[in-house]
Design an enzyme around this catalytic site. Sequence first.
Site, mmCIF file in Angstrom:
data_model
loop_
_atom_site.group_PDB
_atom_site.id
_atom_site.type_symbol
_atom_site.label_atom_id
_atom_site.label_comp_id
_atom_site.label_asym_id
_atom_site.label_seq_id
_atom_site.Cartn_x
_atom_site.Cartn_y
_atom_site.Cartn_z
ATOM 1 N N GLY A 158 0.974 -1.103 -0.131
ATOM 2 C CA GLY A 158 -0.081 -0.001 -0.005
ATOM 3 C C GLY A 158 0.900 1.283 0.005
ATOM 4 O O GLY A 158 2.083 1.183 -0.468
ATOM 5 N N ILE A 160 2.410 2.890 2.382
ATOM 6 C CA ILE A 160 3.507 2.544 3.346
ATOM 7 C C ILE A 160 4.359 1.403 2.751
ATOM 8 O O ILE A 160 5.643 1.824 2.581
ATOM 9 C CB ILE A 160 3.403 2.407 4.732
ATOM 10 C CG1 ILE A 160 2.511 3.627 5.303
ATOM 11 C CG2 ILE A 160 4.557 2.167 5.407
ATOM 12 C CD1 ILE A 160 1.871 3.318 6.618
ATOM 13 N N ARG A 181 -3.813 -8.337 -1.654
ATOM 14 C CA ARG A 181 -5.135 -8.610 -2.098
ATOM 15 C C ARG A 181 -4.977 -8.625 -3.560
ATOM 16 O O ARG A 181 -5.832 -9.507 -4.277
ATOM 17 C CB ARG A 181 -6.232 -8.029 -1.832
ATOM 18 C CG ARG A 181 -6.835 -8.538 -0.450
ATOM 19 C CD ARG A 181 -7.904 -7.734 -0.245
ATOM 20 N NE ARG A 181 -7.679 -6.267 0.200
ATOM 21 C CZ ARG A 181 -7.823 -5.633 1.218
ATOM 22 N NH1 ARG A 181 -8.445 -6.113 2.282
ATOM 23 N NH2 ARG A 181 -7.548 -4.487 1.342
ATOM 24 N N SER A 212 -2.530 -3.847 6.490
ATOM 25 C CA SER A 212 -3.507 -3.417 7.683
ATOM 26 C C SER A 212 -4.066 -4.514 8.392
ATOM 27 O O SER A 212 -3.883 -5.554 7.707
ATOM 28 C CB SER A 212 -4.459 -2.231 7.261
ATOM 29 O OG SER A 212 -5.121 -2.978 6.010
ATOM 30 N N ARG A 240 0.594 -3.626 12.450
ATOM 31 C CA ARG A 240 0.017 -4.225 13.688
ATOM 32 C C ARG A 240 0.288 -5.425 14.336
ATOM 33 O O ARG A 240 0.759 -6.179 13.546
ATOM 34 C CB ARG A 240 -1.410 -4.036 13.585
ATOM 35 C CG ARG A 240 -2.206 -2.619 13.206
ATOM 36 C CD ARG A 240 -1.948 -1.734 14.466
ATOM 37 N NE ARG A 240 -2.708 -0.388 14.266
ATOM 38 C CZ ARG A 240 -2.102 0.582 13.771
ATOM 39 N NH1 ARG A 240 -0.865 0.744 13.718
ATOM 40 N NH2 ARG A 240 -2.606 1.893 13.720
ATOM 41 N N GLU A 269 0.418 -3.801 23.558
ATOM 42 C CA GLU A 269 1.179 -2.567 23.725
ATOM 43 C C GLU A 269 0.721 -1.836 25.089
ATOM 44 O O GLU A 269 -0.347 -1.552 24.990
ATOM 45 C CB GLU A 269 1.050 -1.748 22.405
ATOM 46 C CG GLU A 269 1.626 -2.428 21.231
ATOM 47 C CD GLU A 269 1.603 -1.663 20.076
ATOM 48 O OE1 GLU A 269 1.234 -0.428 19.826
ATOM 49 O OE2 GLU A 269 1.928 -2.130 18.796
ATOM 50 N N HIS A 288 6.408 1.098 19.012
ATOM 51 C CA HIS A 288 5.413 1.742 17.938
ATOM 52 C C HIS A 288 5.588 3.470 17.844
ATOM 53 O O HIS A 288 5.048 4.381 18.059
ATOM 54 C CB HIS A 288 3.914 1.602 18.496
ATOM 55 C CG HIS A 288 3.060 1.564 17.376
ATOM 56 N ND1 HIS A 288 1.808 1.004 17.465
ATOM 57 C CD2 HIS A 288 2.956 2.325 16.434
ATOM 58 C CE1 HIS A 288 1.142 1.088 16.502
ATOM 59 N NE2 HIS A 288 1.707 2.119 15.649
ATOM 60 N N ILE A 289 6.847 3.395 17.240
ATOM 61 C CA ILE A 289 7.262 4.870 16.810
ATOM 62 C C ILE A 289 7.343 5.168 15.364
ATOM 63 O O ILE A 289 8.206 6.133 14.956
ATOM 64 C CB ILE A 289 8.715 5.204 17.627
ATOM 65 C CG1 ILE A 289 9.728 3.920 17.144
ATOM 66 C CG2 ILE A 289 8.443 5.336 18.964
ATOM 67 C CD1 ILE A 289 11.007 4.253 17.755
ATOM 68 N N SER A 291 5.672 6.741 13.225
ATOM 69 C CA SER A 291 5.323 7.990 12.716
ATOM 70 C C SER A 291 5.943 8.899 13.730
ATOM 71 O O SER A 291 5.742 10.334 13.546
ATOM 72 C CB SER A 291 3.793 8.227 12.744
ATOM 73 O OG SER A 291 3.313 8.157 14.064
HETATM 74 C C1 GLV Z 1 0.281 4.346 13.484
HETATM 75 O O1 GLV Z 1 0.408 3.121 13.630
HETATM 76 C C2 GLV Z 1 -0.925 4.713 12.877
HETATM 77 O O2 GLV Z 1 -1.704 3.914 12.728
HETATM 78 O O3 GLV Z 1 -1.138 5.954 12.850
#
Ligand code: GLV
Length: 323
Positions: A158, A160, A181, A212, A240, A269, A288-289, A291
Amino acid sequence: KLMKVFVTRRIPQEGMKLLSAAAECEVSMWDSDEPVPRAELLKGVQKANGLLCLLSDKIDAEVLDAAGPNLKIISTMSVGFDHLALQEIKKRGIRVGYTPDVLTDATAELTVALLLATARRLPEGVEEVKNGGWSSWKPLWLCGYGLSGSTVGVIGLGRIGLAIAKRLMPFGVQRLLYSGRSAKSEAAEVNGEYVPVDTLLSESDFIVVSCSLTPETQGLCNKAFFSKMKNTAVFINTSRGAVVNQEDLYDALSTGQIAAAGLDVTTPEPLPTDHPLLTLKNCVVLPHIGSATYSTRSVMSALSVRNLLCGLQGTEMPNELTL
Ligand code: GLV
Ligand code: GLV
Protein backbone atom coordinates in the site's frame (compact mmCIF):
# COMPACT_ATOMS: atom_id res chain seq x y z
CA LYS A 1 -24.98 26.35 20.31
CA LEU A 2 -21.51 25.08 21.16
CA MET A 3 -20.38 21.71 19.86
CA LYS A 4 -18.98 19.43 22.54
CA VAL A 5 -15.67 17.83 21.73
CA PHE A 6 -13.71 15.28 23.75
CA VAL A 7 -9.98 14.80 23.11
CA THR A 8 -8.53 11.62 24.63
CA ARG A 9 -4.96 12.87 25.11
CA ARG A 10 -2.71 15.89 25.00
CA ILE A 11 -1.82 16.30 21.32
CA PRO A 12 0.91 18.39 19.64
CA GLN A 13 0.56 22.17 19.80
CA GLU A 14 -0.33 22.64 16.16
CA GLY A 15 -3.51 20.61 16.62
CA MET A 16 -4.30 22.21 19.98
CA LYS A 17 -4.00 25.71 18.51
CA LEU A 18 -6.43 24.90 15.70
CA LEU A 19 -8.84 23.43 18.17
CA SER A 20 -8.73 26.37 20.58
CA ALA A 21 -9.27 28.74 17.67
CA ALA A 22 -12.50 26.96 16.76
CA ALA A 23 -15.04 29.21 18.48
CA GLU A 24 -17.88 26.77 17.81
CA CYS A 25 -16.33 24.12 20.05
CA GLU A 26 -16.42 23.48 23.76
CA VAL A 27 -13.39 21.26 24.22
CA SER A 28 -12.64 18.93 27.08
CA MET A 29 -9.48 16.91 27.04
CA TRP A 30 -7.80 14.13 29.00
CA ASP A 31 -4.94 16.47 29.80
CA SER A 32 -2.12 13.95 30.09
CA ASP A 33 0.52 12.14 28.06
CA GLU A 34 -0.78 8.85 29.45
CA PRO A 35 -3.86 7.05 28.06
CA VAL A 36 -7.29 8.02 29.31
CA PRO A 37 -8.65 5.44 31.78
CA ARG A 38 -11.68 3.64 30.41
CA ALA A 39 -14.04 5.16 33.00
CA GLU A 40 -12.83 8.67 32.13
CA LEU A 41 -13.29 7.96 28.43
CA LEU A 42 -16.87 6.78 29.01
CA LYS A 43 -17.53 9.90 31.08
CA GLY A 44 -15.70 12.25 28.71
CA VAL A 45 -17.66 11.26 25.60
CA GLN A 46 -21.07 11.83 27.22
CA LYS A 47 -23.16 14.10 25.00
CA ALA A 48 -20.11 14.77 22.82
CA ASN A 49 -20.62 15.84 19.21
CA GLY A 50 -17.05 15.05 18.28
CA LEU A 51 -14.35 12.69 19.53
CA LEU A 52 -10.65 13.03 18.79
CA CYS A 53 -8.87 9.80 19.70
CA LEU A 54 -5.64 7.86 19.28
CA LEU A 55 -4.90 4.30 18.16
CA SER A 56 -4.59 3.24 21.81
CA ASP A 57 -8.23 4.11 22.53
CA LYS A 58 -10.62 1.26 21.85
CA ILE A 59 -13.77 2.82 20.44
CA ASP A 60 -16.47 0.15 20.64
CA ALA A 61 -20.23 -0.03 21.14
CA GLU A 62 -19.87 0.76 24.85
CA VAL A 63 -18.11 4.05 24.11
CA LEU A 64 -20.59 4.93 21.35
CA ASP A 65 -23.52 4.20 23.66
CA ALA A 66 -21.93 6.31 26.40
CA ALA A 67 -21.57 9.15 23.92
CA GLY A 68 -25.18 9.01 22.84
CA PRO A 69 -26.93 10.12 19.68
CA ASN A 70 -25.21 13.51 19.34
CA LEU A 71 -21.89 12.01 18.27
CA LYS A 72 -21.28 12.91 14.61
CA ILE A 73 -17.58 12.53 14.07
CA ILE A 74 -14.73 10.36 15.34
CA SER A 75 -11.38 11.68 14.27
CA THR A 76 -8.42 9.41 14.95
CA MET A 77 -4.88 10.75 14.93
CA SER A 78 -3.62 7.65 13.10
CA VAL A 79 -3.63 5.99 9.74
CA GLY A 80 -4.73 2.69 11.30
CA PHE A 81 -8.37 2.23 12.30
CA ASP A 82 -8.46 -1.29 13.71
CA HIS A 83 -9.17 0.24 17.14
CA LEU A 84 -12.52 1.54 15.87
CA ALA A 85 -15.61 -0.69 15.76
CA LEU A 86 -16.50 0.38 12.24
CA GLN A 87 -19.73 -1.62 11.94
CA GLU A 88 -21.11 -0.03 15.10
CA ILE A 89 -19.94 3.39 13.99
CA LYS A 90 -21.51 3.05 10.58
CA LYS A 91 -24.76 1.77 12.06
CA ARG A 92 -25.02 4.98 14.07
CA GLY A 93 -24.29 7.19 11.07
CA ILE A 94 -21.08 8.55 12.58
CA ARG A 95 -18.34 9.75 10.22
CA VAL A 96 -14.67 8.86 10.68
CA GLY A 97 -11.58 10.91 9.91
CA TYR A 98 -8.03 9.52 9.89
CA THR A 99 -4.52 10.59 8.87
CA PRO A 100 -3.16 8.67 5.88
CA ASP A 101 -0.30 9.95 3.67
CA VAL A 102 1.18 12.42 6.18
CA LEU A 103 2.97 9.66 8.08
CA THR A 104 4.02 7.54 5.11
CA ASP A 105 7.57 8.93 4.86
CA ALA A 106 8.27 8.80 8.59
CA THR A 107 6.97 5.25 8.89
CA ALA A 108 8.90 4.08 5.84
CA GLU A 109 12.10 5.64 7.23
CA LEU A 110 11.58 3.95 10.59
CA THR A 111 10.99 0.62 8.84
CA VAL A 112 14.30 0.93 6.97
CA ALA A 113 16.07 1.88 10.21
CA LEU A 114 14.57 -1.10 12.02
CA LEU A 115 15.40 -3.45 9.16
CA LEU A 116 19.04 -2.38 9.10
CA ALA A 117 19.28 -2.35 12.90
CA THR A 118 17.90 -5.88 13.05
CA ALA A 119 19.86 -7.32 10.11
CA ARG A 120 23.15 -5.74 11.24
CA ARG A 121 22.51 -6.36 14.93
CA LEU A 122 22.92 -2.76 16.07
CA PRO A 123 21.24 -3.06 19.51
CA GLU A 124 23.43 -6.09 20.32
CA GLY A 125 26.53 -4.22 19.17
CA VAL A 126 25.70 -1.14 21.25
CA GLU A 127 25.18 -3.39 24.26
CA GLU A 128 28.55 -5.15 23.76
CA VAL A 129 30.37 -1.82 23.63
CA LYS A 130 28.83 -0.86 26.97
CA ASN A 131 29.23 -4.20 28.76
CA GLY A 132 32.86 -4.86 27.86
CA GLY A 133 32.04 -7.63 25.40
CA TRP A 134 34.04 -5.78 22.70
CA SER A 135 37.43 -7.46 23.12
CA SER A 136 38.80 -7.06 19.61
CA TRP A 137 37.88 -6.78 15.94
CA LYS A 138 36.89 -10.35 15.26
CA PRO A 139 36.27 -11.85 11.81
CA LEU A 140 33.01 -13.55 12.68
CA TRP A 141 31.73 -11.40 15.50
CA LEU A 142 28.36 -9.65 15.18
CA CYS A 143 27.93 -10.60 11.55
CA GLY A 144 24.52 -10.12 10.03
CA TYR A 145 22.81 -9.81 6.70
CA GLY A 146 23.05 -7.18 3.96
CA LEU A 147 20.53 -5.81 1.51
CA SER A 148 22.88 -5.69 -1.46
CA GLY A 149 21.95 -8.43 -3.92
CA SER A 150 19.06 -9.56 -1.75
CA THR A 151 15.42 -10.35 -2.38
CA VAL A 152 12.94 -8.31 -0.37
CA GLY A 153 9.33 -9.37 0.12
CA VAL A 154 6.72 -6.80 1.10
CA ILE A 155 3.42 -8.06 2.44
CA GLY A 156 0.92 -5.32 1.62
CA LEU A 157 2.25 -2.90 -0.99
CA GLY A 158 0.00 0.00 0.00
CA ARG A 159 1.08 3.60 0.53
CA ILE A 160 3.58 2.72 3.25
CA GLY A 161 4.70 -0.59 1.72
CA LEU A 162 5.54 1.16 -1.54
CA ALA A 163 7.41 3.93 0.29
CA ILE A 164 9.45 1.29 2.10
CA ALA A 165 10.22 -0.52 -1.16
CA LYS A 166 11.35 2.72 -2.83
CA ARG A 167 13.77 3.38 0.00
CA LEU A 168 15.16 -0.17 0.01
CA MET A 169 15.83 -0.44 -3.74
CA PRO A 170 18.85 1.95 -3.69
CA PHE A 171 20.61 -0.43 -1.27
CA GLY A 172 21.09 -2.77 -4.22
CA VAL A 173 18.09 -5.01 -3.71
CA GLN A 174 17.96 -7.44 -6.61
CA ARG A 175 14.32 -8.51 -6.54
CA LEU A 176 11.32 -6.92 -4.92
CA LEU A 177 8.43 -9.32 -4.38
CA TYR A 178 5.08 -8.39 -2.94
CA SER A 179 1.85 -10.08 -2.01
CA GLY A 180 -1.58 -8.85 -1.01
CA ARG A 181 -5.16 -8.80 -2.17
CA SER A 182 -4.33 -7.64 -5.68
CA ALA A 183 -1.51 -6.64 -8.02
CA LYS A 184 -0.75 -2.91 -7.97
CA SER A 185 0.16 -0.78 -10.97
CA GLU A 186 2.41 1.38 -8.73
CA ALA A 187 4.57 -1.71 -8.18
CA ALA A 188 6.21 -0.88 -11.51
CA GLU A 189 7.98 2.01 -9.74
CA VAL A 190 10.03 -0.55 -7.80
CA ASN A 191 9.99 -3.37 -10.36
CA GLY A 192 7.81 -5.24 -7.89
CA GLU A 193 6.75 -8.79 -8.78
CA TYR A 194 3.30 -9.81 -7.54
CA VAL A 195 3.65 -13.35 -6.19
CA PRO A 196 1.68 -15.77 -4.03
CA VAL A 197 2.61 -15.36 -0.38
CA ASP A 198 4.25 -18.81 -0.29
CA THR A 199 6.63 -17.78 -3.07
CA LEU A 200 7.41 -14.56 -1.24
CA LEU A 201 8.17 -16.48 1.95
CA SER A 202 10.45 -19.07 0.38
CA GLU A 203 12.41 -16.63 -1.82
CA SER A 204 12.82 -13.50 0.32
CA ASP A 205 15.87 -12.63 2.43
CA PHE A 206 13.93 -9.82 4.10
CA ILE A 207 10.21 -9.91 4.74
CA VAL A 208 8.49 -6.67 5.60
CA VAL A 209 4.91 -6.69 6.83
CA SER A 210 3.11 -3.49 5.90
CA CYS A 211 -0.52 -4.51 5.60
CA SER A 212 -3.42 -3.25 7.66
CA LEU A 213 -4.94 -5.39 10.38
CA THR A 214 -8.14 -7.02 9.16
CA PRO A 215 -9.84 -10.35 9.88
CA GLU A 216 -7.87 -11.73 6.88
CA THR A 217 -4.47 -10.59 8.13
CA GLN A 218 -4.97 -11.29 11.85
CA GLY A 219 -2.47 -14.00 12.84
CA LEU A 220 -1.21 -14.24 9.24
CA CYS A 221 2.38 -14.65 10.42
CA ASN A 222 2.08 -17.96 12.23
CA LYS A 223 3.97 -21.25 12.51
CA ALA A 224 3.22 -22.28 8.92
CA PHE A 225 4.27 -18.83 7.68
CA PHE A 226 7.62 -18.82 9.50
CA SER A 227 8.32 -22.44 8.50
CA LYS A 228 8.28 -21.38 4.84
CA MET A 229 10.90 -18.66 5.37
CA LYS A 230 14.63 -19.14 4.83
CA ASN A 231 16.69 -19.82 7.97
CA THR A 232 18.71 -16.75 7.05
CA ALA A 233 15.73 -14.46 6.54
CA VAL A 234 14.93 -11.35 8.56
CA PHE A 235 11.33 -10.55 9.47
CA ILE A 236 10.15 -6.97 10.00
CA ASN A 237 6.71 -5.78 11.14
CA THR A 238 5.76 -2.12 11.37
CA SER A 239 2.00 -2.52 10.78
CA ARG A 240 0.03 -4.00 13.66
CA GLY A 241 1.10 -6.53 16.26
CA ALA A 242 -1.92 -8.78 15.82
CA VAL A 243 -0.82 -9.70 12.29
CA VAL A 244 1.78 -11.85 14.05
CA ASN A 245 1.30 -14.88 16.26
CA GLN A 246 3.98 -13.97 18.79
CA GLU A 247 4.31 -17.47 20.28
CA ASP A 248 5.02 -18.85 16.84
CA LEU A 249 7.48 -16.02 16.19
CA TYR A 250 9.25 -16.79 19.45
CA ASP A 251 9.59 -20.44 18.45
CA ALA A 252 10.84 -19.52 14.97
CA LEU A 253 13.47 -17.17 16.43
CA SER A 254 14.62 -19.40 19.26
CA THR A 255 14.95 -22.54 17.13
CA GLY A 256 16.78 -20.84 14.26
CA GLN A 257 13.87 -21.32 11.87
CA ILE A 258 14.40 -17.67 10.91
CA ALA A 259 17.40 -15.39 11.54
CA ALA A 260 15.97 -12.33 13.25
CA ALA A 261 12.92 -10.14 13.71
CA GLY A 262 12.37 -6.43 14.13
CA LEU A 263 9.01 -5.31 15.49
CA ASP A 264 7.68 -1.80 15.93
CA VAL A 265 4.28 -3.18 16.91
CA THR A 266 3.30 -5.92 19.35
CA THR A 267 0.36 -7.41 21.21
CA PRO A 268 -0.24 -6.06 23.69
CA GLU A 269 1.20 -2.57 23.61
CA PRO A 270 3.15 -1.91 25.70
CA LEU A 271 4.73 -5.38 25.61
CA PRO A 272 5.29 -6.56 29.23
CA THR A 273 8.96 -6.23 30.15
CA ASP A 274 9.10 -9.94 31.06
CA HIS A 275 7.82 -11.05 27.65
CA PRO A 276 9.80 -14.01 26.20
CA LEU A 277 10.50 -12.13 22.93
CA LEU A 278 12.56 -9.62 24.94
CA THR A 279 14.95 -12.34 26.08
CA LEU A 280 16.04 -13.02 22.50
CA LYS A 281 19.11 -11.28 21.07
CA ASN A 282 17.79 -11.73 17.55
CA CYS A 283 14.59 -9.85 18.24
CA VAL A 284 14.58 -6.04 18.15
CA VAL A 285 11.44 -4.50 19.61
CA LEU A 286 10.55 -0.82 19.32
CA PRO A 287 7.69 0.94 21.14
CA HIS A 288 5.45 1.73 18.13
CA ILE A 289 7.33 4.81 16.92
CA GLY A 290 6.78 4.52 13.15
CA SER A 291 5.31 8.00 12.76
CA ALA A 292 7.30 9.57 15.60
CA THR A 293 9.05 12.54 14.06
CA TYR A 294 8.26 15.97 15.51
CA SER A 295 7.00 17.30 12.21
CA THR A 296 4.92 14.25 11.32
CA ARG A 297 3.16 14.17 14.68
CA SER A 298 2.55 17.88 14.41
CA VAL A 299 0.99 17.51 10.96
CA MET A 300 -1.04 14.49 12.14
CA SER A 301 -2.47 16.51 15.01
CA ALA A 302 -3.49 19.39 12.75
CA LEU A 303 -5.03 17.06 10.18
CA SER A 304 -7.01 15.20 12.80
CA VAL A 305 -8.39 18.50 14.14
CA ARG A 306 -9.31 19.63 10.61
CA ASN A 307 -11.10 16.31 10.04
CA LEU A 308 -12.91 16.78 13.34
CA LEU A 309 -14.05 20.33 12.58
CA CYS A 310 -15.29 19.39 9.09
CA GLY A 311 -17.14 16.45 10.61
CA LEU A 312 -18.82 18.75 13.13
CA GLN A 313 -19.79 21.20 10.40
CA GLY A 314 -21.00 18.43 8.12
CA THR A 315 -18.61 19.44 5.36
CA GLU A 316 -16.05 17.49 3.36
CA MET A 317 -13.09 16.28 5.42
CA PRO A 318 -9.49 16.31 4.20
CA ASN A 319 -9.35 12.57 4.96
CA GLU A 320 -12.58 10.73 5.59
CA LEU A 321 -12.61 6.98 5.93
CA THR A 322 -15.16 5.34 3.63
CA LEU A 323 -17.33 3.15 5.83
C1 GLV B 1 0.28 4.20 13.48
O1 GLV B 1 0.45 3.04 13.72
C2 GLV B 1 -0.93 4.75 12.94
O2 GLV B 1 -1.88 3.99 12.69
O3 GLV B 1 -0.99 5.97 12.77
C1 GLV C 1 36.78 -2.89 8.40
O1 GLV C 1 36.77 -1.90 9.13
C2 GLV C 1 37.90 -3.27 7.58
O2 GLV C 1 38.88 -2.48 7.50
O3 GLV C 1 37.83 -4.34 7.01
